[in-house]
Design an enzyme around this catalytic site. Structure first.
Site: not given
Ligand code: PEP
Length: 259
Positions: A12, A14, A99, A101, A169, A175, A216
């Site tokens: 992803n 983003k 998601h 976000e 998630e 993040g 992460s």
């Molecule tokens: C995400 O936002 O889908 C995600 C998994 O981000 P990160 O790997 O940066 O935690």
């Protein structure tokens, strides 16, 4: 139908990178590894502006493309929105829905449900994202997750579950650094919980629905999360913006074969 014997690793990106040239370089770097791995299906979700060029440039089977969002209406006066048909036409076969976000920007469970229906109608694969923002002793977060899952799949037929991936998630793990990710044991508990909710509704059909983890994931924690967390793969954010780091995660996924 998804080949569940393969690991699923989703990038992803983003709102990154900032130029088409940089998107091209990042994809080229990832492709060197991803195109060769027999046991991993890599799905790249770039910003919509790069989708057509990137998907047009690759003809193999190991890599697919996904969009990060769609709108639920088929066409019309919806300034700034992109339909399921439009992203399909631009080469996407997958789409991220719900998601965190996007939910933080105001997307409701009802919006997520409408997007799931629109995507499945267009024969796209849905990557349905669910996750709690925090955990409480009394376990309310489990009710919250159940609600996210059940509302998004309301009316979705068993046949369409074959085109659905559940991405767990937890928002508190997104993040950050690898050390802040969920532990493999806790992840396994969540996978069992999600599977139970799915099986309650879909019986045997839900046994193979891929459940992946995001939050992460880095090369240091990837193996433990896959093997002891017992997930089908990952949704990777920041680590997917570095071709070397992401390729390491892909190789680890390739070596820890799915059950
Ligand atoms: C995400 O936002 O889908 C995600 C998994 O981000 P990160 O790997 O940066 O935690």
């Amino acid at each position: 139908m998804l080949k569940t014997k393969k690991r699923i690793v989703i990038a992803n990106w983003k709102m990154n990178p900032q130029t088409a040239d940089d998107a091209w370089s990042l994809f080229s770097g990832i492709k060197k590894t991803a195109s060769k791995l027999r046991f991993v299906h890599t799905i790249i979700c770039p910003p919509a502006t790069y989708l057509l060029d990137l998907s047009d440039s690759y003809r193999g089977k190991n890599i697919s493309f996904g969009a990060q969002n769609i709108f639920w209406k088929e066409k019309g006066s919806f300034t700034g929105e992109i339909s399921a048909r439009q992203i399909h036409d631009a080469g996407a076969r997958f789409v991220l829905v719900g998601h965190s976000e996007r939910r933080a920007l105001g997307e409701t469970n009802e919006n997520v449900w409408l997007k799931v229906k629109a995507a499945l109608k267009e024969r796209l694969h849905v990557i349905l994202c669910i996750g709690e923002s925090e955990r409480d002793e009394s376990g309310d977060y489990l009710h919250f997750l159940r609600e996210q899952l059940e509302s998004a799949l309301n009316g979705v037929k068993a046949a369409d579950l074959n085109r659905t991936i559940i991405a767990y998630e937890p928002i508190w793990a997104i993040g950050k650094t690898g050390e802040d990710a969920i532990t493999p044991d806790k992840l396994h508990e969540m996978v069992l919980f999600i599977r139970r909710v799915l099986v309650e509704r879909y019986n045997k059909t839900a046994i193979d629905t891929p459940i992946i983890y995001g939050g992460s994931v880095e090369k240091e924690n990837a193996q433990g999360l896959l093997e002891r967390g017992v997930v089908a793969g990952f949704l990777v954010g920041h680590a997917s913006l570095d071709a070397t780091e992401f390729s390491s995660i892909l190789k680890i996924a390739n070596e820890t074969k799915a059950l």
